[in-house]
Design an enzyme around this catalytic site. Structure first.
Site, PDB file in Angstrom:
ATOM      1  N   ASP A  30       0.847  -1.190   0.000  1.00 49.15           N
ATOM      2  CA  ASP A  30       0.000   0.000   0.000  1.00 49.15           C
ATOM      3  C   ASP A  30       0.890   1.250   0.000  1.00 49.15           C
ATOM      4  O   ASP A  30       1.900   1.302   0.697  1.00 49.15           O
ATOM      5  CB  ASP A  30      -0.920  -0.009   1.233  1.00 49.15           C
ATOM      6  CG  ASP A  30      -2.066   0.973   1.096  1.00 49.15           C
ATOM      7  OD1 ASP A  30      -3.224   0.521   0.983  1.00 49.15           O
ATOM      8  OD2 ASP A  30      -1.821   2.203   1.094  1.00 49.15           O
ATOM      9  N   ILE A  31       0.491   2.232  -0.778  1.00 47.81           N
ATOM     10  CA  ILE A  31       1.289   3.454  -0.917  1.00 47.81           C
ATOM     11  C   ILE A  31       1.250   4.306   0.364  1.00 47.81           C
ATOM     12  O   ILE A  31       2.122   5.143   0.585  1.00 47.81           O
ATOM     13  CB  ILE A  31       0.785   4.256  -2.145  1.00 47.81           C
ATOM     14  CG1 ILE A  31       1.849   5.158  -2.709  1.00 47.81           C
ATOM     15  CG2 ILE A  31      -0.500   5.011  -1.832  1.00 47.81           C
ATOM     16  CD1 ILE A  31       1.520   5.720  -4.078  1.00 47.81           C
ATOM     17  N   ASN A  87     -12.962  -3.090   2.668  1.00 49.94           N
ATOM     18  CA  ASN A  87     -13.846  -1.940   2.858  1.00 49.94           C
ATOM     19  C   ASN A  87     -14.868  -1.893   1.726  1.00 49.94           C
ATOM     20  O   ASN A  87     -14.501  -1.977   0.554  1.00 49.94           O
ATOM     21  CB  ASN A  87     -13.026  -0.647   2.863  1.00 49.94           C
ATOM     22  CG  ASN A  87     -12.053  -0.587   4.036  1.00 49.94           C
ATOM     23  OD1 ASN A  87     -12.355  -1.069   5.127  1.00 49.94           O
ATOM     24  ND2 ASN A  87     -10.878  -0.012   3.813  1.00 49.94           N
ATOM     25  N   GLY A  93     -15.188   2.909   4.275  1.00 49.61           N
ATOM     26  CA  GLY A  93     -13.882   3.530   4.030  1.00 49.61           C
ATOM     27  C   GLY A  93     -13.302   3.202   2.665  1.00 49.61           C
ATOM     28  O   GLY A  93     -12.119   3.416   2.425  1.00 49.61           O
ATOM     29  N   SER A  95     -12.080   3.683  -0.915  1.00 51.89           N
ATOM     30  CA  SER A  95     -11.697   4.850  -1.727  1.00 51.89           C
ATOM     31  C   SER A  95     -11.341   4.471  -3.159  1.00 51.89           C
ATOM     32  O   SER A  95     -11.298   5.336  -4.025  1.00 51.89           O
ATOM     33  CB  SER A  95     -10.529   5.588  -1.064  1.00 51.89           C
ATOM     34  OG  SER A  95      -9.406   4.741  -0.964  1.00 51.89           O
ATOM     35  N   HIS A 100     -10.443  -5.024  -3.284  1.00 53.49           N
ATOM     36  CA  HIS A 100      -9.095  -5.326  -2.790  1.00 53.49           C
ATOM     37  C   HIS A 100      -9.177  -5.750  -1.337  1.00 53.49           C
ATOM     38  O   HIS A 100     -10.015  -5.280  -0.583  1.00 53.49           O
ATOM     39  CB  HIS A 100      -8.153  -4.120  -2.944  1.00 53.49           C
ATOM     40  CG  HIS A 100      -8.728  -2.836  -2.433  1.00 53.49           C
ATOM     41  ND1 HIS A 100      -9.679  -2.121  -3.133  1.00 53.49           N
ATOM     42  CD2 HIS A 100      -8.508  -2.161  -1.289  1.00 53.49           C
ATOM     43  CE1 HIS A 100     -10.015  -1.049  -2.437  1.00 53.49           C
ATOM     44  NE2 HIS A 100      -9.331  -1.049  -1.302  1.00 53.49           N
ATOM     45  N   HIS A 102      -7.093  -5.827   2.143  1.00 53.09           N
ATOM     46  CA  HIS A 102      -5.946  -5.270   2.860  1.00 53.09           C
ATOM     47  C   HIS A 102      -5.358  -6.366   3.748  1.00 53.09           C
ATOM     48  O   HIS A 102      -6.098  -7.052   4.466  1.00 53.09           O
ATOM     49  CB  HIS A 102      -6.367  -4.132   3.789  1.00 53.09           C
ATOM     50  CG  HIS A 102      -6.889  -2.904   3.104  1.00 53.09           C
ATOM     51  ND1 HIS A 102      -6.141  -1.764   2.939  1.00 53.09           N
ATOM     52  CD2 HIS A 102      -8.104  -2.641   2.559  1.00 53.09           C
ATOM     53  CE1 HIS A 102      -6.878  -0.842   2.333  1.00 53.09           C
ATOM     54  NE2 HIS A 102      -8.073  -1.340   2.098  1.00 53.09           N
TER      55      HIS A 102
HETATM   56  P1  AMP Z   1      -9.733   1.499   0.367  1.00 54.64           P
HETATM   57  O1  AMP Z   1      -9.780   2.785   1.149  1.00 54.64           O
HETATM   58  O2  AMP Z   1     -10.162   0.287   1.127  1.00 54.64           O
HETATM   59  O3  AMP Z   1     -10.463   1.641  -0.963  1.00 54.64           O
HETATM   60  O4  AMP Z   1      -8.211   1.240   0.053  1.00 54.64           O
HETATM   61  C1  AMP Z   1      -7.535   1.820  -1.007  1.00 54.64           C
HETATM   62  C2  AMP Z   1      -6.081   1.721  -0.665  1.00 54.64           C
HETATM   63  O5  AMP Z   1      -5.340   1.887  -1.851  1.00 54.64           O
HETATM   64  C3  AMP Z   1      -5.588   2.787   0.319  1.00 54.64           C
HETATM   65  O6  AMP Z   1      -5.057   2.150   1.469  1.00 54.64           O
HETATM   66  C4  AMP Z   1      -4.538   3.547  -0.478  1.00 54.64           C
HETATM   67  O7  AMP Z   1      -3.450   3.963   0.303  1.00 54.64           O
HETATM   68  C5  AMP Z   1      -4.134   2.520  -1.531  1.00 54.64           C
HETATM   69  N1  AMP Z   1      -3.589   3.058  -2.763  1.00 54.64           N
HETATM   70  C6  AMP Z   1      -4.111   4.040  -3.530  1.00 54.64           C
HETATM   71  N2  AMP Z   1      -3.337   4.239  -4.609  1.00 54.64           N
HETATM   72  C7  AMP Z   1      -2.318   3.358  -4.534  1.00 54.64           C
HETATM   73  C8  AMP Z   1      -1.180   3.061  -5.338  1.00 54.64           C
HETATM   74  N3  AMP Z   1      -0.938   3.735  -6.476  1.00 54.64           N
HETATM   75  N4  AMP Z   1      -0.335   2.089  -4.947  1.00 54.64           N
HETATM   76  C9  AMP Z   1      -0.562   1.418  -3.801  1.00 54.64           C
HETATM   77  N5  AMP Z   1      -1.614   1.633  -2.992  1.00 54.64           N
HETATM   78  C10 AMP Z   1      -2.480   2.591  -3.344  1.00 54.64           C
END
Ligand code: AMP
Length: 114
Positions: A30-31, A87, A93, A95, A100, A102
């Site tokens: 995760d970024i 999520n 939560g 986004s 995906h 976690h």
């Molecule tokens: P969610 O909030 O459950 O939709 O998780 C989305 C996740 O994607 C968040 O934890 C972000 O930090 C992660 N994320 C978004 N863009 C990237 C990226 N380019 N590379 C890795 N993780 C990402």
């Protein structure tokens, strides 16, 4: 339709720190990590969110969890413990509208989550 950020990672159009990949899914760091180990396991099939998976996706959903456990071994958090989170929707939560899982670990995680 516009590609999600995760489709761009799957298609190697943007970089990611990939920790696992097979025919069905890709997993990368995760970024914005919320724990020392924070990876995302993403199906290559674009399902927007877990509630939109169908009966056809049953094996795929199970596969994502098995891969999460495999990565927990690989990244040496299996014995200390880890958390798997999915999520769904605004209050959940979510986004990124591409399903995906976690995988979090490497420290003691609080419960309940915020
Ligand atoms: P969610 O909030 O459950 O939709 O998780 C989305 C996740 O994607 C968040 O934890 C972000 O930090 C992660 N994320 C978004 N863009 C990237 C990226 N380019 N590379 C890795 N993780 C990402």
């Amino acid at each position: 339709m516009q590609k999600t950020i995760f489709q761009k990672i799957i298609h190697k159009e943007i970089p990611a720190h990939i920790v696992f990949e097979d025919k069905e899914c890709i997993a990368f760091k995760d970024i914005d990590p919320q724990a020392p180990i924070h990876c995302l396991i993403v199906p290559k099939k674009c399902i927007a969110r877990v509630g939109e998976a169908s009966a056809q996706d049953e094996n795929l959903l199970g596969h994502l969890l098995l891969v999460a456990a495999k990565i927990a071994h690989q990244l040496k958090i299996y014995d200390t413990g880890f958390r798997i989170v999915i999520n769904h929707g605004k209050d959940g939560g979510e986004s990124v509208p591409h399903l995906h899982v976690h995988l979090l670990g490497g420290r003691a995680l609080q419960w309940p989550p915020g």
